[in-house]
Design a protein around this motif. Structure first.
Motif, PDB file in Angstrom:
ATOM      1  N   TRP A  96      -1.224 -14.042  13.461  1.00 38.10           N
ATOM      2  CA  TRP A  96      -2.374 -13.799  12.809  1.00 38.10           C
ATOM      3  C   TRP A  96      -2.776 -12.111  12.597  1.00 38.10           C
ATOM      4  O   TRP A  96      -3.723 -11.975  12.501  1.00 38.10           O
ATOM      5  CB  TRP A  96      -3.605 -14.596  13.301  1.00 38.10           C
ATOM      6  N   ASP A  97      -1.699 -11.245  12.783  1.00 36.14           N
ATOM      7  CA  ASP A  97      -1.953 -10.012  12.736  1.00 36.14           C
ATOM      8  C   ASP A  97      -2.518  -9.671  11.344  1.00 36.14           C
ATOM      9  O   ASP A  97      -1.840  -9.930  10.322  1.00 36.14           O
ATOM     10  CB  ASP A  97      -0.693  -9.273  13.124  1.00 36.14           C
ATOM     11  N   PRO A  98      -3.491  -8.648  11.273  1.00 40.81           N
ATOM     12  CA  PRO A  98      -3.954  -8.442   9.885  1.00 40.81           C
ATOM     13  C   PRO A  98      -3.022  -7.666   9.012  1.00 40.81           C
ATOM     14  O   PRO A  98      -2.882  -7.735   7.826  1.00 40.81           O
ATOM     15  CB  PRO A  98      -5.510  -7.563  10.057  1.00 40.81           C
ATOM     16  N   LEU A  99      -2.323  -6.609   9.868  1.00 40.13           N
ATOM     17  CA  LEU A  99      -1.410  -6.034   8.959  1.00 40.13           C
ATOM     18  C   LEU A  99      -0.291  -6.884   8.441  1.00 40.13           C
ATOM     19  O   LEU A  99       0.297  -6.571   7.054  1.00 40.13           O
ATOM     20  CB  LEU A  99      -1.011  -4.737   9.679  1.00 40.13           C
ATOM     21  N   VAL A 100       0.135  -7.780   9.174  1.00 39.44           N
ATOM     22  CA  VAL A 100       1.365  -8.642   8.538  1.00 39.44           C
ATOM     23  C   VAL A 100       0.676  -9.321   7.309  1.00 39.44           C
ATOM     24  O   VAL A 100       1.620  -9.401   6.321  1.00 39.44           O
ATOM     25  CB  VAL A 100       1.675  -9.559   9.896  1.00 39.44           C
ATOM     26  N   LEU A 101      -0.351  -9.991   7.579  1.00 42.96           N
ATOM     27  CA  LEU A 101      -0.883 -10.803   6.465  1.00 42.96           C
ATOM     28  C   LEU A 101      -1.167  -9.849   5.183  1.00 42.96           C
ATOM     29  O   LEU A 101      -0.815 -10.407   4.036  1.00 42.96           O
ATOM     30  CB  LEU A 101      -1.979 -11.305   6.980  1.00 42.96           C
ATOM     31  N   PHE A 102      -1.432  -8.808   5.382  1.00 42.30           N
ATOM     32  CA  PHE A 102      -2.000  -7.783   4.385  1.00 42.30           C
ATOM     33  C   PHE A 102      -0.317  -7.551   3.626  1.00 42.30           C
ATOM     34  O   PHE A 102      -0.313  -7.609   2.408  1.00 42.30           O
ATOM     35  CB  PHE A 102      -2.467  -6.518   5.101  1.00 42.30           C
ATOM     36  N   PHE A 103       0.646  -7.222   4.338  1.00 44.40           N
ATOM     37  CA  PHE A 103       1.921  -7.028   3.955  1.00 44.40           C
ATOM     38  C   PHE A 103       2.257  -8.282   2.999  1.00 44.40           C
ATOM     39  O   PHE A 103       3.119  -8.054   1.841  1.00 44.40           O
ATOM     40  CB  PHE A 103       2.834  -6.782   5.090  1.00 44.40           C
ATOM     41  N   VAL A 104       2.225  -9.379   3.677  1.00 45.36           N
ATOM     42  CA  VAL A 104       2.792 -10.494   3.034  1.00 45.36           C
ATOM     43  C   VAL A 104       2.161 -10.820   1.536  1.00 45.36           C
ATOM     44  O   VAL A 104       2.736 -10.900   0.612  1.00 45.36           O
ATOM     45  CB  VAL A 104       2.615 -11.761   3.817  1.00 45.36           C
ATOM     46  N   LEU A 105       0.958 -10.490   1.459  1.00 51.16           N
ATOM     47  CA  LEU A 105      -0.111 -10.731   0.246  1.00 51.16           C
ATOM     48  C   LEU A 105       0.484  -9.668  -0.644  1.00 51.16           C
ATOM     49  O   LEU A 105       0.520  -9.974  -1.980  1.00 51.16           O
ATOM     50  CB  LEU A 105      -1.399 -10.768   0.787  1.00 51.16           C
ATOM     51  N   GLY A 106       0.840  -8.635  -0.351  1.00 54.01           N
ATOM     52  CA  GLY A 106       1.117  -7.542  -1.074  1.00 54.01           C
ATOM     53  C   GLY A 106       2.466  -7.677  -1.802  1.00 54.01           C
ATOM     54  O   GLY A 106       2.716  -7.555  -2.880  1.00 54.01           O
ATOM     55  N   VAL A 107       3.448  -8.191  -0.895  1.00 56.14           N
ATOM     56  CA  VAL A 107       4.946  -8.359  -1.399  1.00 56.14           C
ATOM     57  C   VAL A 107       4.855  -9.678  -2.403  1.00 56.14           C
ATOM     58  O   VAL A 107       5.586  -9.600  -3.216  1.00 56.14           O
ATOM     59  CB  VAL A 107       5.561  -8.938  -0.347  1.00 56.14           C
ATOM     60  N   LEU A 108       4.138 -10.547  -2.173  1.00 55.76           N
ATOM     61  CA  LEU A 108       3.980 -11.819  -2.978  1.00 55.76           C
ATOM     62  C   LEU A 108       3.369 -11.385  -4.375  1.00 55.76           C
ATOM     63  O   LEU A 108       3.983 -11.930  -5.410  1.00 55.76           O
ATOM     64  CB  LEU A 108       3.165 -12.757  -2.314  1.00 55.76           C
ATOM     65  N   MET A 109       2.410 -10.414  -4.378  1.00 53.07           N
ATOM     66  CA  MET A 109       1.852 -10.042  -5.723  1.00 53.07           C
ATOM     67  C   MET A 109       2.892  -9.298  -6.501  1.00 53.07           C
ATOM     68  O   MET A 109       3.190  -9.477  -7.738  1.00 53.07           O
ATOM     69  CB  MET A 109       0.311  -9.383  -5.366  1.00 53.07           C
ATOM     70  N   PHE A 110       3.478  -8.232  -5.799  1.00 46.15           N
ATOM     71  CA  PHE A 110       4.405  -7.529  -6.340  1.00 46.15           C
ATOM     72  C   PHE A 110       5.586  -8.234  -7.054  1.00 46.15           C
ATOM     73  O   PHE A 110       5.977  -8.181  -8.043  1.00 46.15           O
ATOM     74  CB  PHE A 110       4.849  -6.465  -5.193  1.00 46.15           C
ATOM     75  N   ALA A 111       6.088  -9.028  -6.172  1.00 44.15           N
ATOM     76  CA  ALA A 111       7.271  -9.904  -6.450  1.00 44.15           C
ATOM     77  C   ALA A 111       6.625 -10.805  -7.663  1.00 44.15           C
ATOM     78  O   ALA A 111       7.565 -10.925  -8.690  1.00 44.15           O
ATOM     79  CB  ALA A 111       7.784 -10.756  -5.322  1.00 44.15           C
ATOM     80  N   ALA A 112       5.476 -11.345  -7.780  1.00 48.85           N
ATOM     81  CA  ALA A 112       5.010 -12.387  -8.560  1.00 48.85           C
ATOM     82  C   ALA A 112       5.174 -11.311 -10.108  1.00 48.85           C
ATOM     83  O   ALA A 112       5.586 -12.109 -11.039  1.00 48.85           O
ATOM     84  CB  ALA A 112       3.669 -12.837  -8.613  1.00 48.85           C
ATOM     85  N   GLY A 113       4.669 -10.254 -10.014  1.00 51.14           N
ATOM     86  CA  GLY A 113       4.689  -9.389 -11.168  1.00 51.14           C
ATOM     87  C   GLY A 113       6.067  -9.106 -11.729  1.00 51.14           C
ATOM     88  O   GLY A 113       6.363  -9.387 -13.101  1.00 51.14           O
ATOM     89  N   GLY A 114       7.034  -8.976 -10.909  1.00 48.48           N
ATOM     90  CA  GLY A 114       8.264  -8.629 -11.460  1.00 48.48           C
ATOM     91  C   GLY A 114       8.898 -10.055 -11.884  1.00 48.48           C
ATOM     92  O   GLY A 114       9.561  -9.861 -12.968  1.00 48.48           O
ATOM     93  N   LEU A 115       8.844 -11.067 -11.380  1.00 48.03           N
ATOM     94  CA  LEU A 115       9.333 -12.342 -11.927  1.00 48.03           C
ATOM     95  C   LEU A 115       8.719 -12.935 -13.253  1.00 48.03           C
ATOM     96  O   LEU A 115       9.463 -13.514 -13.946  1.00 48.03           O
ATOM     97  CB  LEU A 115       9.329 -13.636 -10.777  1.00 48.03           C
ATOM     98  N   THR A 116       7.400 -12.609 -13.294  1.00 47.42           N
ATOM     99  CA  THR A 116       6.836 -13.210 -14.471  1.00 47.42           C
ATOM    100  C   THR A 116       6.495 -12.211 -15.606  1.00 47.42           C
ATOM    101  O   THR A 116       6.140 -12.447 -16.771  1.00 47.42           O
ATOM    102  CB  THR A 116       5.340 -13.703 -14.191  1.00 47.42           C
ATOM    103  N   GLY A 117       7.240 -11.016 -15.371  1.00 45.81           N
ATOM    104  CA  GLY A 117       6.861  -9.895 -16.489  1.00 45.81           C
ATOM    105  C   GLY A 117       5.506  -9.321 -16.699  1.00 45.81           C
ATOM    106  O   GLY A 117       5.436  -8.515 -17.420  1.00 45.81           O
ATOM    107  N   HIS A 118       4.700  -9.629 -15.648  1.00 45.34           N
ATOM    108  CA  HIS A 118       3.600  -8.787 -15.582  1.00 45.34           C
ATOM    109  C   HIS A 118       3.470  -7.439 -14.460  1.00 45.34           C
ATOM    110  O   HIS A 118       3.299  -7.475 -13.426  1.00 45.34           O
ATOM    111  CB  HIS A 118       2.383  -9.915 -14.869  1.00 45.34           C
ATOM    112  N   TYR A 119       4.335  -6.773 -15.244  1.00 43.49           N
ATOM    113  CA  TYR A 119       4.582  -5.218 -14.432  1.00 43.49           C
ATOM    114  C   TYR A 119       3.580  -4.641 -13.988  1.00 43.49           C
ATOM    115  O   TYR A 119       3.608  -3.756 -12.923  1.00 43.49           O
ATOM    116  CB  TYR A 119       5.609  -4.412 -15.164  1.00 43.49           C
ATOM    117  N   SER A 120       2.264  -4.804 -14.586  1.00 45.95           N
ATOM    118  CA  SER A 120       0.988  -4.002 -14.275  1.00 45.95           C
ATOM    119  C   SER A 120       0.753  -4.384 -12.864  1.00 45.95           C
ATOM    120  O   SER A 120       0.180  -3.652 -11.913  1.00 45.95           O
ATOM    121  CB  SER A 120       0.034  -4.057 -15.250  1.00 45.95           C
ATOM    122  N   TRP A 121       1.374  -5.711 -12.376  1.00 41.47           N
ATOM    123  CA  TRP A 121       0.913  -6.224 -11.144  1.00 41.47           C
ATOM    124  C   TRP A 121       1.622  -5.386  -9.967  1.00 41.47           C
ATOM    125  O   TRP A 121       1.286  -5.425  -8.875  1.00 41.47           O
ATOM    126  CB  TRP A 121       1.391  -7.521 -10.921  1.00 41.47           C
ATOM    127  N   GLY A 122       2.620  -4.490 -10.406  1.00 40.24           N
ATOM    128  CA  GLY A 122       3.318  -3.509  -9.668  1.00 40.24           C
ATOM    129  C   GLY A 122       2.409  -2.718  -9.074  1.00 40.24           C
ATOM    130  O   GLY A 122       2.710  -1.984  -8.012  1.00 40.24           O
TER     131      GLY A 122
END
Length: 503
Positions: free
Chosen positions: A301-327
């Motif tokens: 439950w490390d907060p930095l690990v959870l933070f990193f995972v949330l950031g990666v997921l949002m960045f990846a979602a932007g690239g996959l869906t064409g919402h590049y501003s999510w980058g």
């Protein structure tokens, strides 16, 4: 056999170790202090690139009318997301003091830089009590990037920070680190309702000042709440803070915050480059990713690990869906990794492991520093740099101060995109905005008018009609620009000429 006195041998053994430990703590602190001094000197020079003209224009409009400033770039009565609470404060300072907008931007940069440095220090203190941790964290945030230079507002590389230090994004980042420090303590303790409501107001302030940084702040706070697994009373206070923040966002009178969710495709096109050259721009952050793996093995439950995972997921979602501003949420992955690399250096178990981490991190920071060494030129100028450093220096924009003896506040200037990104900083308007404007309904029509005006095949009569339609008084274009009704006034850099429109 001779033996040393009992008190002699321990002293000889411990003194070098203690001295080395003190030197190990002092080195990152001295390095961080030198970097902060460098940034303070950059503020004095205030190199111009990117969006500086937009922010200067915003202060120009607010200093003339705090309540109805209109569009910051074109002569139109529209709202703008650049009218944030921070810009309102700086506009009021310019109005009351009579200082130039560039001097006000320097003052704002000092405030933002102070908040950033103190915010990093406060938040890192929630992660580690080691005296060197905040300095190492600051160095990692600035230098743990990649071998290819990357500059973008809202990203904390040294070169980015040097060019954007007066932007609202830096103030928002500074507030964000303070916000995370308060949230971390609030979810760990029985914090009163008033403190939580204050946090809700601060969350709204960050989002209004820089929307993309507000997303990063939100993801970080969410990670900290999840990591703490708070009790029901804390969740109730958190809900009240969120409700207050949403109300404040809804009440902000200068623009409709929630309409930004339906921003047009222009934002996506601008942000698409964020998904290119990832390894070259951010490769050194892999060291932080390794540190996060080690933290995850110690605490699921490390907060930095959870933070990193949330950031990666949002960045990846932007690239996959064409919402590049999510980058623009990428700092939500970079920041926790950079902080983890710094904290692991002082928190790893055995001394040999800590020494190994320190050597690897030090080498990575040196690589990152060399990538960004051209930043020194923003203080010294290219001429004072050694040739190998000068090769990494990127010349700032020159600006359009040379037109100000003739062009006055509120005059409309016909100019292409790059001049249009700078001219409004001095008070005039341009026909088309130099940046995408989601609140300007005729932005496309204005851009097409500028293209037609400068096209070689456009008839003189059509050009004259465009000038009349937008009440243009000046034209900035190449020497020898054809067309009736233009009188050459002065010449500027890069073969540009200022023409007066004569009717």
């Amino acid at each position: 056999m001779h033996t040393a006195p009992p008190d002699t041998e321990p002293v000889n053994r411990t003194q070098p170790t203690a001295g080395a430990a003190r030197a190990g703590r002092a080195l990152p602190q001295v390095a961080a202090a030198l970097v902060v001094v460098l940034l303070l000197l950059v503020v004095v020079r205030l190199p111009w690139a990117g969006d500086l003209g937009m922010h200067a224009a915003t202060i120009q409009r607010l200093s003339h009318d705090l309540f109805h400033p209109g569009n910051p770039l074109v002569d139109a009565d529209t709202p703008s997301p650049y009218y944030s609470p921070w810009m309102l404060v700086l506009g009021a300072v310019a109005k009351v003091t009579g200082l130039s907008v560039f001097m006000v931007l320097r003052l704002g940069a000092l405030v933002a830089l102070t908040l950033l440095v103190t915010g990093v220090w406060r938040y890192v203190r929630t992660l580690s009590a080691h005296r060197a941790a905040p300095a190492l964290a600051l160095l990692s945030l600035l230098f743990l990037w990649g071998p290819v230079l990357f500059t973008w507002s809202g990203f904390l590389g040294l070169n980015s920070l040097a060019l954007t230090v007066s932007y609202p994004s830096v103030l928002a980042l500074g507030l964000t680190f303070h916000f995370w420090a308060w949230v971390t303590r609030a979810v760990r303790e029985e914090t009163a309702w008033g403190r939580w409501l204050w946090l809700g107001g601060l969350w709204a302030l960050i989002l209004l000042c820089h929307q993309f940084t507000g997303v990063v702040a939100s993801l970080g706070a969410l990670a900290m709440v999840i990591a703490a697994r708070p009790a029901r009373p804390v969740l109730l206070r958190l809900a009240a803070a969120l409700a207050l923040g949403v109300v404040l966002l809804w009440l902000w009178p200068y623009y409709d915050f929630f309409s930004l969710f339906s921003a047009g495709a222009d934002l996506e096109a601008i942000h698409r480059p964020l998904y290119g050259q990832l390894a070259e721009r951010f490769g050194l952050v892999l060291l932080g990713a390794l540190a996060l793996v080690l933290r995850f093995r110690r605490d699921r439950w490390d907060p930095l690990v959870l933070f990193f995972v949330l950031g990666v997921l949002m960045f990846a979602a932007g690239g996959l869906t064409g919402h590049y501003s999510w980058g623009r949420a990428l700092p939500a992955a970079l920041i926790p990794a950079q902080l983890a690399a710094a904290v692991e250096t002082v928190a790893a178990g055995r001394r040999a492991v800590r020494l190994g981490w320190a050597c690897v991190l030090g080498a990575a920071l040196l690589v990152g520093a060399w990538t960004q060494v051209g930043t020194l030129g923003y203080v010294t100028g290219r001429g004072a740099l050694p040739s190998v450093v000068a090769a990494k220096y990127r010349t700032p924009w020159v600006g359009y101060h040379w037109i100000t003896p003739w062009v006055k506040y509120g005059d409309v200037v016909m100019a292409r995109t790059m001049p249009a990104r700078q001219i409004p900083a001095y008070g005039p308007y341009t026909v088309a905005p130099g940046y995408p404007d989601v609140f300007l309904p005729d932005a496309g029509r204005r851009e097409a008018a500028v293209e037609r005006y400068f096209a070689g095949a456009t008839p003189s009569s059509e050009r004259a009609g465009i000038l009349r339609e937008y009440d243009v008084r000046w034209v900035v274009g190449p020497d020898g620009l054809a067309g009736p009704g233009l009188r050459k006034v002065t010449a500027g850099p890069d073969d540009q000429v200022l023409y007066r429109v004569v009717r």
